[in-house]
Design an enzyme around this catalytic site. Structure first.
Site, PDB file in Angstrom:
ATOM      1  N   ASP A 149     103.394 -54.946  75.457  1.00  0.00           N
ATOM      2  CA  ASP A 149     103.135 -54.044  74.328  1.00  0.00           C
ATOM      3  C   ASP A 149     102.942 -54.773  73.004  1.00  0.00           C
ATOM      4  O   ASP A 149     102.289 -54.243  72.095  1.00  0.00           O
ATOM      5  CB  ASP A 149     104.265 -53.023  74.204  1.00  0.00           C
ATOM      6  N   TYR A 159     105.610 -44.075  75.232  1.00  0.00           N
ATOM      7  CA  TYR A 159     106.968 -44.485  74.878  1.00  0.00           C
ATOM      8  C   TYR A 159     107.115 -44.768  73.384  1.00  0.00           C
ATOM      9  O   TYR A 159     106.170 -45.201  72.718  1.00  0.00           O
ATOM     10  CB  TYR A 159     107.359 -45.756  75.643  1.00  0.00           C
TER      11      TYR A 159
END
Length: 774
Positions: free
Chosen positions: A445, A529
């Site tokens: 990420d 998320y």
């Protein structure tokens, strides 16, 4: 990132009444405030806002008088320092033979500290300089700007700036020399580092630009940057950008075979469809970086007119898509398996209870956090002081929040450094389902997307209470424009329960102290998320790193009556695969080391049970055993709860009053290692996950544990795992700790529709360094 004087808010105190501020009326009689900055228009603050802001901004009244006083003070300070300093025109490297004669100079305030994040104007200048350097109009038009960040200067430049150019002026940072220190008349120009993707040629390049006259851009003039270097980096793909994601979604939804596949599933309204592009990772030669690729995941909303509809509640299984992101075309498509869409789950949305056939809690009384006298911290630009702590705040598109120059002020011993730089440099989320498409869900990420670029504006929802200092963050967008995320970083104090307590049972007398901590944080969303990243500073000298995980599970669809071994069924037709979240904290330490000193080492501590015998006749003895980690290969270590394992960064030259060497110990929290076979494809790019701790000597350029470009990276073990093969010495050096910590997520029904926060982190605990808190 905007200067802190532009942002201060008494925020997130719900149900605040006017009467709550009545005790502050003595402070609300001041004049309205005007604040300005390179990209900020002048604003007038109301009386109620002023209560929250006047501790960091200057009122308009008596401004001229205050400026005159400040100028006089600066002249006095400069005059007093003039006999101690020698001017030079450029920054010298530390020298053991400085000049012995001193010349008078007038100290001049600098507009930006060497570690301040790039301003919007500086980003514009850097982009304009690189674009102008393009050889042809075609090259210039093809430039896409992935990242524009500050090129951090050498540490001795930072020390010089802190000592003589920026408050709170700390000459003690530099070693004393005969004839006085060698001081330049000005600091060197700041520099920007740009990662540029050429959409035409599919090439990635790195540029270094010197920012000489940035102020020209704010007046509408031409750029005044200077290209120092430019270099094409072969065989890499840079991080993806939000603009590319949006274009990819449109291309897929417009692709006739895709529309036909969705029609088979009963969906003809493309406004219901969500296409989440995921980087392909690297699983075979077809994923090589010669093409810029994405493999999207598909979801479908139930309602198109509900802005808070949770589209992740209906994953679309069986459709395989590969998109060429350079040319924005679908290059592979296959409708492999017709899996019915999950039925609409009445619990899918996370809006207020009434919208889902329930009710919200009504028995919670208001809880208000007020600080009638304002906060205990002080902020000057990006420099923060609080309860003996001081540090600087930075921000990058990749890491998000960066903490620089961390130190603790210790009475007569003065400023005692702890760390040069603290940040979260990478995170990896591998999934444990071997089936399509979940086996390839291995997101990097930070390296593939950017934690900072995905950071929230906390104007849209803030989890902090009390007096809050916000910092804005400036980024380049894909085409080179400047975008600002307002209220991106949050700085505030928190009550943290009991610090210590003791009651004398004989006298009945008790003493207790409450703990307060200073928290610096930001929150980002990466697709489904959310991650909150926090650094907490405590009054007893501890530093805590914490990550808060929340958001929405990444789901799969199953046939009626079907269950999956590798996940949890959380609703009819829906299951959540098992997965892990790993984070890497990079800590460039400097325990009790002034700039230029490299007197740190790392010790591992394990608790051992004493063997039965004459030294342990009662079989109760145990002790802490230390092992010095002398080289990089020795320092690839894992957590061991059975032996209470921890690690100490120790100064080899400084002792406390009992003769013990001073240090900071890294105390692990809950942790794990990858639950994957040694041949797992994602471990090619994430070899650094194989150990919880790595230690290296500081080397400029060693910043990211998986290398700078993990996207589609075909090289095995690039980054940390390769650097440590040099097996450099760790004895008396500038220590860099790389701590890898993670959580294994076995989803539960309570994680749906939105996951309650899960906490994970570690502690840097002071050891033999600081006397008992005053």
């Amino acid at each position: 990132m905007a200067t802190t004087s532009e942002k201060a808010t008494l925020c997130c105190i719900n149900d605040t009444k006017k009467s709550n501020l009545s005790n502050l009326s003595m402070r609300s009689s001041r004049q309205p405030v005007s604040v300005s900055g390179p990209t900020t228009t002048t604003t007038t603050t109301s009386t109620s806002d002023l209560v929250a802001q006047d501790w960091i901004v200057t009122t308009n009244s008596n401004t001229d008088h205050q400026q005159q006083e400040q100028q006089q003070q600066q002249k006095k300070r400069a005059s007093a320092m003039a006999t101690l300093i020698t001017p030079v025109e450029s920054i010298p490297e530390p020298s053991t033979n400085p000049p012995t004669k001193g010349l008078q100079i007038m100290m001049r305030a600098q507009s930006s500290h060497p570690l301040d994040p790039l301003s919007a104007a500086e980003i514009s200048v850097a982009v304009g300089t690189v674009r102008a350097a393009g050889a042809t109009p075609e090259v210039r038009d093809s430039m896409r700007f992935i990242e524009v960040v500050l090129l951090e200067p050498d540490k001795h430049v930072v020390a010089l700036a802190d000592a003589y150019f920026f408050p709170p002026f700390q000459p003690s940072l530099l070693p004393k020399t005969k004839g006085g220190p060698v001081i330049p008349s000005k600091l060197p120009p700041r520099r920007a580092r740009l990662v540029v993707y050429n959409k035409k040629s599919n090439e990635t390049s790195i540029w270094i630009v010197e920012l000489t006259e940035v102020h020209a851009a704010t007046r509408g003039g031409h750029h005044r940057g200077k290209v120092i270097t430019s270099q094409i980096v072969p065989d890499v793909q840079p991080p993806m950008d939000a603009v590319e994601y949006a274009e990819c979604e449109a291309v897929v939804k417009d692709f006739p075979p895709f529309r036909e596949a969705m029609k088979k599933r009963g969906i003809e309204d493309m406004d219901l469809v969500m296409v989440d592009p995921w980087c392909v990772g690297y699983h075979s030669d077809s994923d090589a970086p010669s093409r810029r690729l994405a493999k999207p995941l598909i979801f479908c909303r139930t309602e198109s007119d509900c802005p808070m509809e949770n589209g992740y509640a209906r994953p679309v299984e069986g459709i395989y898509v590969v998109v060429d992101m350079q040319n924005m075309v679908v290059v592979e498509f296959e409708d492999r398996k017709l899996v019915p869409l999950p039925p609409a789950d009445p619990l899918r949305n996370y809006t207020s209870g009434e919208t889902r056939g329930g009710v919200d809690r009504s028995d919670v009384k208001p809880l208000q956090i007020i600080q009638p006298e304002g906060p205990s911290f002080r902020v000057h630009g990006h420099f923060v002081e609080w309860q003996k702590w001081n540090f600087r705040i930075g921000f990058t598109p990749r890491e998000g929040l960066v903490i620089y120059s961390v130190a603790y002020t210790d009475g007569s011993r003065g400023r005692r450094p702890v760390a040069h730089r603290l940040s979260f440099v990478e995170m990896v989320v591998p999934y444990g389902d071997p089936n399509e498409p979940h086996y390839r869900k291995n997101a990097f990420d930070a390296g593939e997307d950017g934690l900072g670029k995905n950071a929230h504006s906390l104007k849209k929802g803030c989890d902090c209470l009390g007096y809050i200092k916000y910092f804005d963050a400036h980024f380049t967008n894909f085409t080179g424009g400047v975008e600002t995320t307002e209220n991106c970083v949050c700085l505030h104090e928190e009550d943290h329960g009991m610090l210590w307590k003791h009651q004398d049972w004989r006298t009945g007398l008790a003493e207790v102290r409450r703990s307060r901590r200073l928290t610096v944080s930001f929150v980002c969303t990466v697709a489904n998320y959310e991650y909150g990243f926090f650094w907490h500073f405590y009054q007893d000298g501890k530093i805590e790193a914490e990550v808060k995980l929340t958001g929405i599970l990444s789901l799969g669809a199953v046939q009626p009556g079907e269950s999956r071994k590798y996940g949890t069924t959380i609703a009819p037709g829906l299951y959540a695969p098992v997965h892990q979240h790993f984070f890497v904290a990079r800590m460039d330490m400097a325990v009790d080391c002034k700039p230029g000193e490299t007197f740190n080492q790392v010790v591992e501590v394990n608790v051992k049970v004493e063997e039965p015998g004459k030294n342990n006749v009662h079989s109760n003895a145990f002790y802490a055993e230390e092992e010095l980690l002398t080289s990089e290969l020795d320092a690839m270590r894992d957590c061991s709860p059975l032996t209470a394992r921890h690690w100490i960064v120790r100064n080899t030259r400084t002792v406390n009053r009992t003769g013990q060497l001073t240090g900071y110990k890294l105390v692990p929290g809950s942790n794990c290692l990858p639950l994957a076979g040694s041949e797992a494809k994602f471990l090619r790019r994430a070899t650094f996950l194989k150990h919880n701790l790595w230690v290296t000597p500081y080397a400029r350029g060693e910043m990211y544990p998986g290398g700078e470009f993990p996207n589609q990276n075909p090289r095995v073990g690039e980054g940390l795992a390769t650097w440590v093969k040099q097996n450099r010495s760790l004895e008396e050096t500038n220590i860099v700790l790389w701590y890898v910590f993670g959580v294994t997520h076995i989803p539960r029904l309570e994680d749906w529709p939105v996951m309650p926060v899960e906490h994970i982190g570690f502690m840097l605990m002071v050891l033999h360094l600081i006397p008992y808190p005053e």
